[in-house]
Design a protein around this motif. Structure first.
Motif, PDB file in Angstrom:
ATOM      1  N   GLU A  65       8.849   2.227  17.820  1.00  0.00           N
ATOM      2  CA  GLU A  65       7.687   3.103  17.915  1.00  0.00           C
ATOM      3  C   GLU A  65       7.642   4.118  16.766  1.00  0.00           C
ATOM      4  OE1 GLU A  65       5.160   2.967  20.011  1.00  0.00           O
ATOM      5  OE2 GLU A  65       5.959   1.199  21.016  1.00  0.00           O
ATOM      6  N   GLU A  66       8.730   4.871  16.586  1.00  0.00           N
ATOM      7  CA  GLU A  66       8.742   5.949  15.603  1.00  0.00           C
ATOM      8  C   GLU A  66       8.956   5.462  14.182  1.00  0.00           C
ATOM      9  OE1 GLU A  66      10.432   5.776  18.299  1.00  0.00           O
ATOM     10  OE2 GLU A  66      10.030   7.513  19.575  1.00  0.00           O
ATOM     11  N   LYS A  67       9.396   4.213  14.013  1.00  0.00           N
ATOM     12  CA  LYS A  67       9.729   3.667  12.705  1.00  0.00           C
ATOM     13  C   LYS A  67      10.828   4.486  12.018  1.00  0.00           C
ATOM     14  CE  LYS A  67       6.629   0.467  13.112  1.00  0.00           C
ATOM     15  NZ  LYS A  67       7.046  -0.917  13.408  1.00  0.00           N
ATOM     16  N   GLU A  68      11.713   5.055  12.829  1.00  0.00           N
ATOM     17  CA  GLU A  68      12.823   5.842  12.298  1.00  0.00           C
ATOM     18  C   GLU A  68      14.049   4.955  12.152  1.00  0.00           C
ATOM     19  OE1 GLU A  68      15.803   9.530  13.588  1.00  0.00           O
ATOM     20  OE2 GLU A  68      14.159   8.894  14.898  1.00  0.00           O
ATOM     21  N   ILE A  69      14.681   5.007  10.997  1.00  0.00           N
ATOM     22  CA  ILE A  69      15.904   4.242  10.778  1.00  0.00           C
ATOM     23  C   ILE A  69      17.070   4.979  11.428  1.00  0.00           C
ATOM     24  CG2 ILE A  69      17.533   3.408   9.033  1.00  0.00           C
ATOM     25  CD1 ILE A  69      15.181   2.908   7.194  1.00  0.00           C
ATOM     26  N   VAL A  70      17.776   4.284  12.308  1.00  0.00           N
ATOM     27  CA  VAL A  70      18.866   4.914  13.052  1.00  0.00           C
ATOM     28  C   VAL A  70      20.204   4.217  12.833  1.00  0.00           C
ATOM     29  CG1 VAL A  70      17.351   5.860  14.821  1.00  0.00           C
ATOM     30  CG2 VAL A  70      18.286   3.553  15.105  1.00  0.00           C
ATOM     31  N   GLY A  71      20.213   3.145  12.040  1.00  0.00           N
ATOM     32  CA  GLY A  71      21.456   2.434  11.771  1.00  0.00           C
ATOM     33  C   GLY A  71      21.349   1.608  10.509  1.00  0.00           C
ATOM     34  N   VAL A  72      22.491   1.316   9.901  1.00  0.00           N
ATOM     35  CA  VAL A  72      22.516   0.522   8.677  1.00  0.00           C
ATOM     36  C   VAL A  72      23.836  -0.230   8.589  1.00  0.00           C
ATOM     37  CG1 VAL A  72      23.435   2.457   7.334  1.00  0.00           C
ATOM     38  CG2 VAL A  72      22.229   0.618   6.155  1.00  0.00           C
ATOM     39  N   ILE A  73      23.807  -1.384   7.962  1.00  0.00           N
ATOM     40  CA  ILE A  73      25.020  -2.171   7.749  1.00  0.00           C
ATOM     41  C   ILE A  73      24.859  -2.964   6.460  1.00  0.00           C
ATOM     42  CG2 ILE A  73      24.249  -4.221   9.024  1.00  0.00           C
ATOM     43  CD1 ILE A  73      27.099  -4.515  10.103  1.00  0.00           C
ATOM     44  N   ARG A  74      25.952  -3.145   5.748  1.00  0.00           N
ATOM     45  CA  ARG A  74      25.960  -3.949   4.529  1.00  0.00           C
ATOM     46  C   ARG A  74      26.973  -5.069   4.693  1.00  0.00           C
ATOM     47  NH1 ARG A  74      26.005   1.411   3.627  1.00  0.00           N
ATOM     48  NH2 ARG A  74      24.406   2.341   2.304  1.00  0.00           N
ATOM     49  N   GLY A  75      26.722  -6.179   4.031  1.00  0.00           N
ATOM     50  CA  GLY A  75      27.664  -7.286   4.108  1.00  0.00           C
ATOM     51  C   GLY A  75      27.542  -8.190   2.899  1.00  0.00           C
ATOM     52  N   CYS A  76      28.607  -8.884   2.578  1.00  0.00           N
ATOM     53  CA  CYS A  76      28.566  -9.850   1.482  1.00  0.00           C
ATOM     54  C   CYS A  76      29.610 -10.926   1.729  1.00  0.00           C
ATOM     55  CB  CYS A  76      28.786  -9.166   0.144  1.00  0.00           C
ATOM     56  SG  CYS A  76      30.463  -8.566  -0.066  1.00  0.00           S
ATOM     57  N   ILE A  77      29.567 -11.956   0.900  1.00  0.00           N
ATOM     58  CA  ILE A  77      30.461 -13.095   1.058  1.00  0.00           C
ATOM     59  C   ILE A  77      31.139 -13.385  -0.273  1.00  0.00           C
ATOM     60  CG2 ILE A  77      30.637 -15.547   1.657  1.00  0.00           C
ATOM     61  CD1 ILE A  77      28.075 -15.168   3.331  1.00  0.00           C
ATOM     62  N   LYS A  78      32.448 -13.529  -0.226  1.00  0.00           N
ATOM     63  CA  LYS A  78      33.217 -13.858  -1.419  1.00  0.00           C
ATOM     64  C   LYS A  78      34.153 -15.022  -1.104  1.00  0.00           C
ATOM     65  CE  LYS A  78      33.687 -11.618  -4.749  1.00  0.00           C
ATOM     66  NZ  LYS A  78      33.089 -11.729  -6.109  1.00  0.00           N
ATOM     67  N   THR A  79      34.518 -15.777  -2.144  1.00  0.00           N
ATOM     68  CA  THR A  79      35.505 -16.838  -2.007  1.00  0.00           C
ATOM     69  C   THR A  79      36.838 -16.319  -2.515  1.00  0.00           C
ATOM     70  OG1 THR A  79      33.824 -18.550  -2.302  1.00  0.00           O
ATOM     71  CG2 THR A  79      36.110 -19.198  -2.627  1.00  0.00           C
ATOM     72  N   VAL A  80      37.844 -16.290  -1.636  1.00  0.00           N
ATOM     73  CA  VAL A  80      39.147 -15.713  -1.975  1.00  0.00           C
ATOM     74  C   VAL A  80      40.268 -16.618  -1.487  1.00  0.00           C
ATOM     75  CG1 VAL A  80      38.192 -13.384  -1.783  1.00  0.00           C
ATOM     76  CG2 VAL A  80      39.373 -14.388   0.176  1.00  0.00           C
ATOM     77  N   THR A  81      41.472 -16.321  -1.952  1.00  0.00           N
ATOM     78  CA  THR A  81      42.655 -17.065  -1.520  1.00  0.00           C
ATOM     79  C   THR A  81      43.070 -16.634  -0.118  1.00  0.00           C
ATOM     80  OG1 THR A  81      43.463 -17.295  -3.788  1.00  0.00           O
ATOM     81  CG2 THR A  81      45.083 -17.533  -2.031  1.00  0.00           C
ATOM     82  N   CYS A  82      43.304 -17.608   0.749  1.00  0.00           N
ATOM     83  CA  CYS A  82      43.779 -17.293   2.102  1.00  0.00           C
ATOM     84  C   CYS A  82      45.171 -17.850   2.363  1.00  0.00           C
ATOM     85  CB  CYS A  82      42.801 -17.824   3.146  1.00  0.00           C
ATOM     86  SG  CYS A  82      42.608 -19.613   3.153  1.00  0.00           S
ATOM     87  N   GLY A  83      45.735 -18.562   1.392  1.00  0.00           N
ATOM     88  CA  GLY A  83      47.057 -19.155   1.550  1.00  0.00           C
ATOM     89  C   GLY A  83      47.362 -20.035   0.362  1.00  0.00           C
ATOM     90  N   LYS A  84      48.377 -20.862   0.488  1.00  0.00           N
ATOM     91  CA  LYS A  84      48.725 -21.764  -0.608  1.00  0.00           C
ATOM     92  C   LYS A  84      49.237 -23.081  -0.055  1.00  0.00           C
ATOM     93  CE  LYS A  84      53.272 -19.537  -1.055  1.00  0.00           C
ATOM     94  NZ  LYS A  84      54.147 -18.755  -1.962  1.00  0.00           N
ATOM     95  N   LYS A  85      49.137 -24.095  -0.917  1.00  0.00           N
ATOM     96  CA  LYS A  85      49.653 -25.417  -0.575  1.00  0.00           C
ATOM     97  C   LYS A  85      50.505 -25.899  -1.734  1.00  0.00           C
ATOM     98  CE  LYS A  85      45.384 -27.545  -2.276  1.00  0.00           C
ATOM     99  NZ  LYS A  85      44.197 -28.367  -1.918  1.00  0.00           N
ATOM    100  N   LEU A  86      51.422 -26.798  -1.467  1.00  0.00           N
ATOM    101  CA  LEU A  86      52.297 -27.322  -2.505  1.00  0.00           C
ATOM    102  C   LEU A  86      51.775 -28.664  -2.982  1.00  0.00           C
ATOM    103  CD1 LEU A  86      55.803 -26.430  -1.022  1.00  0.00           C
ATOM    104  CD2 LEU A  86      54.503 -25.210  -2.768  1.00  0.00           C
TER     105      LEU A  86
END
Length: 400
Positions: A65-86
């Protein structure tokens, strides 16, 4: 009965939402008393989580109704190392006599940053709505994990993510902060510091650190970004010709007994920080150090810069090294970075390292400015999209 409040979650519109988002940020007191505000949410910026990520999104929560912003969030996606294999070197996987070589296992990780809800509209489920919508976008873009960081003692944030959103407590890194003094720090004569070309820096990082947890696959884009101020290597004096870097291949094939490396990111041109909630005693002591240092500069008093107003920061990342003197060499590099920040008008240098990092003891920092244990929480979003298999990363033991 009162009218039901309708909250609409939608994508951020830069043309009409900036003032509303700024007002939400202003209302939300961020950061523990006497600490650097905004660190937990914006440390991601120096390693390109948001502004330099190929996939990012910002959402706002608006009262219908009021068009008032009451919250915000940011997000992104990256490709990173999560472990290793031999894997075996050579064609077709090599043979039984070929030595095993560790290779990185990459996965898509989504970062939740800057979650804010106006104090007057909390306990209405707005934070949960924002997180849920952001996670939907993460899944649509192939992210396998979602991750967030918060202060360890931020009970409301921890409870939201662990109790209501299904996140697990994952890692507790340390945020180390050091003020930039009015005088330069002395770099020991027994230490040589070389600046690497971005291509040499990339080669070194990929060969020595690509299997390290959270190593970004697009390290080349980070090192070549205009906000990156350089990558520097410290070695004992006499290891090489003091006038020239020997070249990355010689360094990797014939490394000195000890060495250290770090890169510097110019956060000053992206955002400013400030210390909030410090007592009058701390403010008075800080001012006293500046007065004494100005009156007696030859004493080289370690004065505290004006951190109670917005100031610029340099972020140190990619810290690493090897050898018995690597701790001393990383300390020298941190001094070099301090002097670089002084020359560029920054008031603080900061880094974030694993609580188990062996080089941590060589990183100068002031405890009252930083955070001994930040808290990272992680959630597995879906099937295993990673390049290889490490099981469920959220259940893995900490790496360095």
């Amino acid at each position: 009965m009162g009218q039901e409040v309708v909250i609409v979650v939608r994508e951020f519109d830069a043309e009409k939402d900036c003032l509303g988002v700024e007002e939400v940020e202003r209302r939300c007191e961020v950061g523990p008393s006497g600490k650097l505000s905004l660190f937990t949410d914006l440390l991601g910026d120096p390693i390109c989580r948001v502004r330099h990520s190929p996939a990012f999104l910002m959402l706002v929560a608006e009262m219908d109704e009021e068009k008032e912003i009451v919250g915000v969030i940011r997000g992104c996606i990256k490709t990173v190392t999560c472990g290793k294999k031999l894997s075996r070197n050579g064609k077709n996987g090599g043979n039984d006599n070929t030595p095993l070589k560790p290779l990185p296992v990459y996965t898509k990780v989504a970062y939740i940053l800057g979650l804010r809800v106006s104090p007057s509209h909390r306990r209405m489920g707005i934070g949960l709505k924002l997180v849920s919508r952001m996670e939907d976008w993460f899944r649509e873009n192939g992210a396998e994990y979602a991750y967030m960081a918060t202060e360890k003692d931020n009970e409301a944030s921890v409870k939201l993510f662990t109790d209501r959103c299904g996140y697990n407590k994952f890692r507790t890194p340390s945020i180390l902060v050091h003020p930039v003094f009015a005088h330069p720090l002395r770099i020991p004569k027994r230490v040589q510091v070389f600046r690497l070309h971005p291509s040499d820096a990339e080669t070194l990082y990929r060969r020595r650190f690509s299997t390290t947890e959270f190593f970004p696959r697009d390290i080349d884009a980070i090192l070549n970004n205009k906000l990156n101020l350089g990558t520097f290597v410290a070695v004992p004096s006499g290891s090489y010709n003091p006038e020239s870097w020997p070249g990355i291949e010689r360094f990797l094939s014939e490394p000195p007994e000890s060495w250290a490396i770090l890169s510097v990111w110019n956060s000053k041109d992206v955002f400013t920080l400030e210390v909030r909630g410090a007592s009058r005693v701390k403010r008075g002591l800080a001012k006293t150090t500046r007065i004494v240092d100005k009156a007696f500069p030859w004493l080289r008093i370690p004065s505290v810069p004006e951190v109670f107003r917005p100031f610029g920061v340099h972020f140190l990342y990619g810290l690493g090294g090897d050898g018995p003197d690597s701790v001393k060499l990383i300390k020298a590099l941190c001094g070099f970075a301090h002097n670089l920040a002084k020359d560029r008008g920054c008031s603080v240098v900061v880094t974030e390292v694993s609580s188990r990092e062996p080089l941590k003891s060589g990183i100068p920092h002031w405890k009252w400015l930083g955070c001994a244990e930040d808290l990272w929480c992680m959630k597995r979003l879906g099937e295993d999209y990673s390049d290889g298999s490490v099981g469920d990363w959220t259940k893995s033991s900490p790496g360095l």
